[in-house]
Design an enzyme around this catalytic site. Structure first.
Site, mmCIF file in Angstrom:
data_model
loop_
_atom_site.group_PDB
_atom_site.id
_atom_site.type_symbol
_atom_site.label_atom_id
_atom_site.label_comp_id
_atom_site.label_asym_id
_atom_site.label_seq_id
_atom_site.Cartn_x
_atom_site.Cartn_y
_atom_site.Cartn_z
ATOM 1 C CG ASP A 1 35.788 4.699 -20.339
ATOM 2 O OD1 ASP A 1 35.855 5.888 -20.684
ATOM 3 O OD2 ASP A 1 36.330 3.769 -20.973
ATOM 4 C CB ILE A 2 33.976 0.315 -22.935
ATOM 5 C CG1 ILE A 2 33.688 -1.122 -23.305
ATOM 6 C CG2 ILE A 2 35.054 0.906 -23.843
ATOM 7 C CD1 ILE A 2 33.024 -1.290 -24.666
ATOM 8 C CG ASN A 38 40.657 13.817 -22.372
ATOM 9 O OD1 ASN A 38 41.375 14.417 -21.578
ATOM 10 N ND2 ASN A 38 40.473 12.504 -22.310
ATOM 11 N N GLY A 83 43.372 15.282 -26.466
ATOM 12 C CA GLY A 83 43.279 13.823 -26.498
ATOM 13 C C GLY A 83 41.862 13.299 -26.590
ATOM 14 C CD GLN A 84 36.315 15.829 -27.715
ATOM 15 O OE1 GLN A 84 36.816 16.938 -27.924
ATOM 16 N NE2 GLN A 84 35.008 15.652 -27.581
ATOM 17 C CB SER A 85 39.345 9.158 -28.798
ATOM 18 O OG SER A 85 38.675 8.635 -27.674
ATOM 19 C CG HIS A 111 33.151 12.032 -23.213
ATOM 20 N ND1 HIS A 111 33.263 12.387 -24.547
ATOM 21 C CD2 HIS A 111 34.342 11.515 -22.858
ATOM 22 C CE1 HIS A 111 34.470 12.060 -24.972
ATOM 23 N NE2 HIS A 111 35.160 11.540 -23.964
ATOM 24 C CG HIS A 114 37.141 10.811 -19.107
ATOM 25 N ND1 HIS A 114 37.344 9.524 -19.560
ATOM 26 C CD2 HIS A 114 37.244 11.611 -20.203
ATOM 27 C CE1 HIS A 114 37.566 9.548 -20.879
ATOM 28 N NE2 HIS A 114 37.511 10.797 -21.288
HETATM 29 P P1 AMP Z 1 38.054 10.576 -24.928
HETATM 30 O O1 AMP Z 1 39.279 9.914 -25.510
HETATM 31 O O2 AMP Z 1 38.339 11.569 -23.852
HETATM 32 O O3 AMP Z 1 37.188 11.142 -26.037
HETATM 33 O O4 AMP Z 1 37.223 9.432 -24.185
HETATM 34 C C1 AMP Z 1 36.445 8.496 -24.868
HETATM 35 C C2 AMP Z 1 36.146 7.401 -23.890
HETATM 36 O O5 AMP Z 1 35.053 6.657 -24.369
HETATM 37 C C3 AMP Z 1 37.295 6.424 -23.669
HETATM 38 O O6 AMP Z 1 37.674 6.419 -22.289
HETATM 39 C C4 AMP Z 1 36.718 5.080 -24.114
HETATM 40 O O7 AMP Z 1 37.168 4.008 -23.340
HETATM 41 C C5 AMP Z 1 35.232 5.338 -23.948
HETATM 42 N N1 AMP Z 1 34.366 4.501 -24.761
HETATM 43 C C6 AMP Z 1 34.454 4.261 -26.085
HETATM 44 N N2 AMP Z 1 33.453 3.467 -26.498
HETATM 45 C C7 AMP Z 1 32.713 3.194 -25.413
HETATM 46 C C8 AMP Z 1 31.541 2.409 -25.174
HETATM 47 N N3 AMP Z 1 30.914 1.759 -26.165
HETATM 48 N N4 AMP Z 1 31.045 2.338 -23.912
HETATM 49 C C9 AMP Z 1 31.670 3.006 -22.910
HETATM 50 N N5 AMP Z 1 32.771 3.753 -23.058
HETATM 51 C C10 AMP Z 1 33.287 3.852 -24.293
#
Ligand code: AMP
Length: 114
Positions: free
Chosen positions: A30-31, A87, A93-95, A100, A102
């Site tokens: 994760d970034i 999420n 809280g899915q963004s 995916h 975690h």
């Molecule tokens: P969620 O909010 O559960 O959908 O998780 C999305 C995750 O993607 C977050 O933890 C972000 O930090 C991660 N994320 C977003 N862009 C990237 C990226 N380019 N490389 C790795 N992780 C990312």
């Protein structure tokens, strides 16, 4: 899907620290890590969430679970324990709108989640 971060990582068109990859699944760091070890395990296909995953072949669900376990093993968190979170949707809280999991470890987790 053209505008999806995880599709782009799976296709190799944006960089990520990939930990493992198969024909169907990818795991990368994760970034913005929320724990000493924080990876994301995702199908390469653009499946939005666990509800959509349920409509796919059970083989894919198994491949994801195997990848989660392998990511944990390679990251050294298998023995002490770790947390797996998917999420889902707005309340979850899915963004990123591509399924995916975690995988978080390397520290003690608290409960309940926020
Ligand atoms: P969620 O909010 O559960 O959908 O998780 C999305 C995750 O993607 C977050 O933890 C972000 O930090 C991660 N994320 C977003 N862009 C990237 C990226 N380019 N490389 C790795 N992780 C990312």
């Amino acid at each position: 899907m053209t505008d999806c971060i995880i599709c782009k990582i799976a296709q190799g068109t944006i960089p990520a620290q990939k930990i493992l990859e198969t024909d169907t699944v990818v795991a990368f760091m994760d970034i913005a890590p929320q724990a000493p070890v924080h990876g994301l395990v995702a199908p390469k296909a653009h499946i939005r969430n666990v509800v959509e995953l349920a409509a796919h072949s059970p083989d894919l669900s198994q491949e994801l679970v195997v990848a989660i376990a392998e990511f944990a093993r390679q990251s050294g968190i298998s023995d002490d324990g770790f947390r797996v979170v998917a999420n889902t949707g707005d309340d979850g809280g899915q963004s990123v709108d591509h399924l995916h999991f975690h995988v978080l470890g390397g520290r003690s987790m608290t409960w309940p989640p926020g």
